[in-house]
Scaffold this active site. Structure first.
Site, PDB file in Angstrom:
ATOM      1  N   ILE A 128       0.818  -1.233   0.000  1.00 46.59           N
ATOM      2  CA  ILE A 128       0.000   0.000   0.000  1.00 46.59           C
ATOM      3  C   ILE A 128       0.846   1.274   0.000  1.00 46.59           C
ATOM      4  O   ILE A 128       0.332   2.361  -0.201  1.00 46.59           O
ATOM      5  CB  ILE A 128      -1.002   0.042   1.193  1.00 46.59           C
ATOM      6  CG1 ILE A 128      -0.321  -0.330   2.514  1.00 46.59           C
ATOM      7  CG2 ILE A 128      -2.216  -0.821   0.913  1.00 46.59           C
ATOM      8  CD1 ILE A 128      -1.242  -0.252   3.720  1.00 46.59           C
ATOM      9  N   SER A 134      11.547   5.326   1.192  1.00 44.69           N
ATOM     10  CA  SER A 134      12.976   5.072   1.377  1.00 44.69           C
ATOM     11  C   SER A 134      13.192   4.055   2.499  1.00 44.69           C
ATOM     12  O   SER A 134      14.156   3.299   2.506  1.00 44.69           O
ATOM     13  CB  SER A 134      13.683   6.377   1.721  1.00 44.69           C
ATOM     14  OG  SER A 134      12.999   6.994   2.783  1.00 44.69           O
ATOM     15  N   PHE A 135      12.247   3.996   3.455  1.00 37.35           N
ATOM     16  CA  PHE A 135      12.349   3.113   4.624  1.00 37.35           C
ATOM     17  C   PHE A 135      12.188   1.640   4.253  1.00 37.35           C
ATOM     18  O   PHE A 135      12.696   0.746   4.899  1.00 37.35           O
ATOM     19  CB  PHE A 135      11.224   3.463   5.612  1.00 37.35           C
ATOM     20  CG  PHE A 135       9.855   3.115   5.090  1.00 37.35           C
ATOM     21  CD1 PHE A 135       9.287   1.876   5.380  1.00 37.35           C
ATOM     22  CD2 PHE A 135       9.154   3.971   4.266  1.00 37.35           C
ATOM     23  CE1 PHE A 135       8.038   1.524   4.869  1.00 37.35           C
ATOM     24  CE2 PHE A 135       7.911   3.625   3.757  1.00 37.35           C
ATOM     25  CZ  PHE A 135       7.357   2.410   4.060  1.00 37.35           C
ATOM     26  N   LYS A 140       4.201  -1.892   8.462  1.00 34.38           N
ATOM     27  CA  LYS A 140       5.281  -1.082   7.898  1.00 34.38           C
ATOM     28  C   LYS A 140       6.565  -1.868   8.091  1.00 34.38           C
ATOM     29  O   LYS A 140       6.917  -2.225   9.210  1.00 34.38           O
ATOM     30  CB  LYS A 140       5.325   0.263   8.609  1.00 34.38           C
ATOM     31  CG  LYS A 140       6.299   1.233   7.987  1.00 34.38           C
ATOM     32  CD  LYS A 140       6.038   2.647   8.493  1.00 34.38           C
ATOM     33  CE  LYS A 140       7.162   3.571   8.088  1.00 34.38           C
ATOM     34  NZ  LYS A 140       6.890   4.948   8.515  1.00 34.38           N
ATOM     35  N   ASP A 176       6.698  15.431  11.192  1.00 33.08           N
ATOM     36  CA  ASP A 176       6.496  15.218   9.755  1.00 33.08           C
ATOM     37  C   ASP A 176       4.998  15.190   9.443  1.00 33.08           C
ATOM     38  O   ASP A 176       4.519  14.298   8.745  1.00 33.08           O
ATOM     39  CB  ASP A 176       7.204  13.925   9.318  1.00 33.08           C
ATOM     40  CG  ASP A 176       7.405  13.855   7.806  1.00 33.08           C
ATOM     41  OD1 ASP A 176       7.267  14.900   7.127  1.00 33.08           O
ATOM     42  OD2 ASP A 176       7.694  12.759   7.298  1.00 33.08           O
TER      43      ASP A 176
HETATM   44  P1  ADP Z   1       7.049   6.656   5.111  1.00 33.14           P
HETATM   45  O1  ADP Z   1       8.004   6.687   6.251  1.00 33.14           O
HETATM   46  O2  ADP Z   1       7.630   6.125   3.857  1.00 33.14           O
HETATM   47  O3  ADP Z   1       6.415   7.998   4.821  1.00 33.14           O
HETATM   48  P2  ADP Z   1       4.389   5.779   6.036  1.00 33.14           P
HETATM   49  O4  ADP Z   1       4.194   5.191   7.395  1.00 33.14           O
HETATM   50  O5  ADP Z   1       3.910   7.191   5.881  1.00 33.14           O
HETATM   51  O6  ADP Z   1       5.915   5.637   5.612  1.00 33.14           O
HETATM   52  O7  ADP Z   1       3.659   4.856   4.977  1.00 33.14           O
HETATM   53  C1  ADP Z   1       3.737   5.139   3.573  1.00 33.14           C
HETATM   54  C2  ADP Z   1       2.336   5.174   2.946  1.00 33.14           C
HETATM   55  O8  ADP Z   1       1.711   3.893   3.135  1.00 33.14           O
HETATM   56  C3  ADP Z   1       1.373   6.189   3.588  1.00 33.14           C
HETATM   57  O9  ADP Z   1       1.484   7.488   3.044  1.00 33.14           O
HETATM   58  C4  ADP Z   1       0.019   5.532   3.310  1.00 33.14           C
HETATM   59  O10 ADP Z   1      -0.416   5.836   1.991  1.00 33.14           O
HETATM   60  C5  ADP Z   1       0.333   4.031   3.421  1.00 33.14           C
HETATM   61  N1  ADP Z   1       0.065   3.550   4.793  1.00 33.14           N
HETATM   62  C6  ADP Z   1       0.965   3.424   5.793  1.00 33.14           C
HETATM   63  N2  ADP Z   1       0.383   2.951   6.926  1.00 33.14           N
HETATM   64  C7  ADP Z   1      -0.922   2.781   6.645  1.00 33.14           C
HETATM   65  C8  ADP Z   1      -2.068   2.323   7.403  1.00 33.14           C
HETATM   66  N3  ADP Z   1      -1.945   1.982   8.681  1.00 33.14           N
HETATM   67  N4  ADP Z   1      -3.261   2.277   6.778  1.00 33.14           N
HETATM   68  C9  ADP Z   1      -3.370   2.659   5.492  1.00 33.14           C
HETATM   69  N5  ADP Z   1      -2.353   3.104   4.721  1.00 33.14           N
HETATM   70  C10 ADP Z   1      -1.135   3.166   5.283  1.00 33.14           C
END
Ligand code: ADP
Ligand code: MG
Length: 302
Positions: free
Chosen positions: A10, A14-15, A33, A127
């Site tokens: 989803i 970079s992580f 994640k 952030d």
């Molecule tokens: P990053 O550190 O790369 O920004 P994120 O935690 O923001 O990581 O996750 C990247 C993307 O994945 C988010 O912008 C979102 O679109 C999707 N995402 C992450 N966690 C969730 C979740 N719990 N439910 C739905 N979508 C998620």
């Protein structure tokens, strides 16, 4: 990872990746994640902070943490799955059609509640941006991605380490001053502005002119059909001086937001926060002159 079946990716960054998974025992959906663990021990401990901080949060407007584990060189953070995607996607899907004001105020109130919760726990998100705000199909808004979050213990340490998304970075950071709770408020203001205009408040062709615009803090007014209250909120959150920006508690104690709090929150949370916000409302009513129904005091909580 054996407990979960991966359904799809989803998000990618970079992580590592964000995955939609199904727990085998319960058939329940979750998001995982998956963060590549760095080689050095200190960097690995840094990565673990995200899970540690998220685990401390428990609020309907913060993405709920389930568990975390390490396997095959990755840290896995299992959390609730938000089936409405992120707010940036939602804004893009509008294709220029503005959101109604009541929807903006509802979402914004929920975001303020989430931010209020983390600030009360002395955690700074660092952030806050539309891509890190997740939605559910039933209208809930949840603050996610605690990858840059830090516990407020030594604020000066943040001055050099901050790595946010340039559009949302407040003036004090460009000026090398410490990140504080009001810096999160600036970024929250950027989201409010985006919700009202579907555009970033500060845009430019180069870094230099972007930073200049942010530091001047002046933005184009919101579309005229939005209320004075929204215009006023944006203006207050974009105050150059962080101490003049309202705190999340102050935002929640005023006008439409104060009324919406009662609707957004389940009763047990109202009991938890009600007093804090009610106290603020009382101080607000007693001490300050009103301008078009808005209180002009600023909270010094946190
Ligand atoms: P990053 O550190 O790369 O920004 P994120 O935690 O923001 O990581 O996750 C990247 C993307 O994945 C988010 O912008 C979102 O679109 C999707 N995402 C992450 N966690 C969730 C979740 N719990 N439910 C739905 N979508 C998620
Ligand atoms: Mg993110």
């Amino acid at each position: 990872m054996d407990d979960y079946t991966v359904l799809k990716v989803i998000g990618e960054g970079s992580f590592g990746r964000a995955l939609l998974v199904q727990q085998k025992s319960s058939n329940q959906l979750f998001a995982i994640k998956e963060i590549r663990l760095p080689k050095s021990l200190s960097d690995t401990q840094n990565s673990r902070k995200e899970a540690v901080l998220l685990a401390k949060m428990k609020h309907p407007n913060i993405v709920a943490f389930k568990e975390s584990f390490e396997a095959e060189g990755h840290l896995h953070i299992v959390m609730e799955y938000c089936d409405g995607g992120d707010l940036m996607q939602k804004i893009k899907q509008q294709r220029g059609k503005l959101f109604p004001e009541d929807m903006i105020l509802n979402w914004f109130t929920q975001m303020c509640l989430g931010v209020n919760h983390i600030h009360k726990k002395r955690v700074l998100h660092r952030d806050i941006k539309s891509k890190n705000v997740f939605l559910t199909q039933n209208g809930k808004v949840k603050l996610g991605d605690f990858g840059s979050a830090r516990l407020l213990s030594n604020p000066m340490a943040f001055a050099c380490t901050y790595v946010g998304t340039p559009y949302y970075v407040p003036p004090e950071i460009w000026e090398n001053l410490p990140y504080n709770n009001k810096s999160d408020i600036w970024s929250l203001g950027c989201i409010l502005y985006e919700l009202c205009t579907l555009k970033h408040p500060f845009q430019a062709n180069s870094w230099k002119s972007l930073i200049l615009k942010i530091c001047q803090g002046s933005v184009r007014p919101l579309p005229s059909h939005y209320s004075y209250e929204l215009q006023y909120l944006v203006k207050q959150m974009f105050k150059r001086n962080p101490s003049q920006r309202p705190s999340a508690t102050t935002l929640l104690s005023r006008g439409s937001l104060a009324r919406l709090v009662q609707k957004c929150l389940p009763p047990e949370i109202i009991t938890e926060y009600g007093e804090q916000i009610l106290d603020e409302t009382k101080i607000c009513k007693q001490n300050t002159p009103r301008k078009n129904g808005m209180c002009t005091s600023h909270s010094i909580l946190l």
